[in-house]
Design a protein around this motif. Sequence first.
Motif, PDB file in Angstrom:
ATOM      1  N   UNK A  77      37.839  40.665  39.224  1.00  0.00           N
ATOM      2  CA  UNK A  77      38.466  40.592  40.587  1.00  0.00           C
ATOM      3  C   UNK A  77      38.247  38.909  41.030  1.00  0.00           C
ATOM      4  N   UNK A  78      37.163  38.089  40.577  1.00  0.00           N
ATOM      5  CA  UNK A  78      36.946  36.867  40.868  1.00  0.00           C
ATOM      6  C   UNK A  78      37.935  36.152  40.066  1.00  0.00           C
ATOM      7  N   UNK A  79      38.165  36.397  38.923  1.00  0.00           N
ATOM      8  CA  UNK A  79      39.268  35.555  38.129  1.00  0.00           C
ATOM      9  C   UNK A  79      40.612  35.665  38.917  1.00  0.00           C
ATOM     10  N   UNK A  80      40.963  36.991  39.295  1.00  0.00           N
ATOM     11  CA  UNK A  80      42.267  37.042  39.529  1.00  0.00           C
ATOM     12  C   UNK A  80      42.129  36.353  41.283  1.00  0.00           C
ATOM     13  N   UNK A  81      41.030  36.511  42.031  1.00  0.00           N
ATOM     14  CA  UNK A  81      41.086  35.731  43.315  1.00  0.00           C
ATOM     15  C   UNK A  81      41.291  34.456  42.944  1.00  0.00           C
ATOM     16  N   UNK A  82      40.616  33.570  41.989  1.00  0.00           N
ATOM     17  CA  UNK A  82      40.844  32.446  41.763  1.00  0.00           C
ATOM     18  C   UNK A  82      42.267  31.894  41.294  1.00  0.00           C
ATOM     19  N   UNK A  83      42.932  32.890  40.545  1.00  0.00           N
ATOM     20  CA  UNK A  83      44.345  32.677  40.123  1.00  0.00           C
ATOM     21  C   UNK A  83      45.336  32.937  41.589  1.00  0.00           C
ATOM     22  N   UNK A  84      44.966  33.802  42.088  1.00  0.00           N
ATOM     23  CA  UNK A  84      46.066  33.985  43.560  1.00  0.00           C
ATOM     24  C   UNK A  84      45.630  32.686  44.561  1.00  0.00           C
ATOM     25  N   UNK A  85      44.429  32.254  44.406  1.00  0.00           N
ATOM     26  CA  UNK A  85      44.060  31.490  45.705  1.00  0.00           C
ATOM     27  C   UNK A  85      43.284  30.407  45.119  1.00  0.00           C
ATOM     28  N   UNK A 138      37.330  48.262  39.915  1.00  0.00           N
ATOM     29  CA  UNK A 138      38.546  47.870  39.284  1.00  0.00           C
ATOM     30  C   UNK A 138      39.812  48.123  40.530  1.00  0.00           C
ATOM     31  N   UNK A 139      39.522  48.927  41.300  1.00  0.00           N
ATOM     32  CA  UNK A 139      40.479  49.159  42.305  1.00  0.00           C
ATOM     33  C   UNK A 139      40.681  47.794  43.113  1.00  0.00           C
ATOM     34  N   UNK A 140      39.533  47.065  43.366  1.00  0.00           N
ATOM     35  CA  UNK A 140      39.777  46.087  44.159  1.00  0.00           C
ATOM     36  C   UNK A 140      40.565  44.899  43.284  1.00  0.00           C
ATOM     37  N   UNK A 141      40.578  44.829  42.284  1.00  0.00           N
ATOM     38  CA  UNK A 141      41.604  43.916  41.369  1.00  0.00           C
ATOM     39  C   UNK A 141      42.990  44.423  41.657  1.00  0.00           C
ATOM     40  N   UNK A 142      42.974  45.767  41.181  1.00  0.00           N
ATOM     41  CA  UNK A 142      44.489  46.367  41.378  1.00  0.00           C
ATOM     42  C   UNK A 142      45.153  46.050  42.973  1.00  0.00           C
TER      43      UNK A 142
END
Length: 182
Positions: A85-93, A162-166
């Motif tokens: 979730x945090x790596x996605x957060x970094x990629x998105x924002x 995992x749903x948070x990332x999805x």
Amino acid sequence: MMIAYYLFSSYLLGTIMTAWLVGKYYGLSLQQQHSGNLGARNAGRALGKKGFILTAIGDGLKGVIVVLIGRYAGYEANIITWAVFFVLLGHLYPFWLRFKGGKGVATIVGALVALNFLYFSIFVISFIAGSYLLKSATFGLCIALVIYSSIVIFADVLPATLLCSVALVLWKHRKNIKERLV
């Protein structure tokens, strides 16, 4: 405390924007090209197949690396899925690009492969079927994410976090989804 460092460094890893680096290498600012998105699709539009592949691999590796580090450190699946979730957060924002990054597709795909390679086939089959039936890669991706996460959570293979990332990835695709529905 180590978990906090792990999650924070996952965010920082996510902020390394492969599309930005690939664009700079080719002398282009991808933020000024087509959609302005710093993801593989926009890199492919602006730079061709090579730009797409380099960006997709780089972004996918971010998801893989976070999962592998978590496993190496001996963290349980719940902590590792939070790191995703945090790596996605970094990629998105990404903080250094005024919080304007990519949409997270390659990053979540890399993480899903590393989280459970056997169940990843469910994602691939769902994506192909959804894309074919609905004539849209975006819808195929959304369907694949929902089906995959539902199955792995219901089968108790991966935790519900995992749903948070999805949800993050689906949220970033809301505009594309809305355009396709109208």
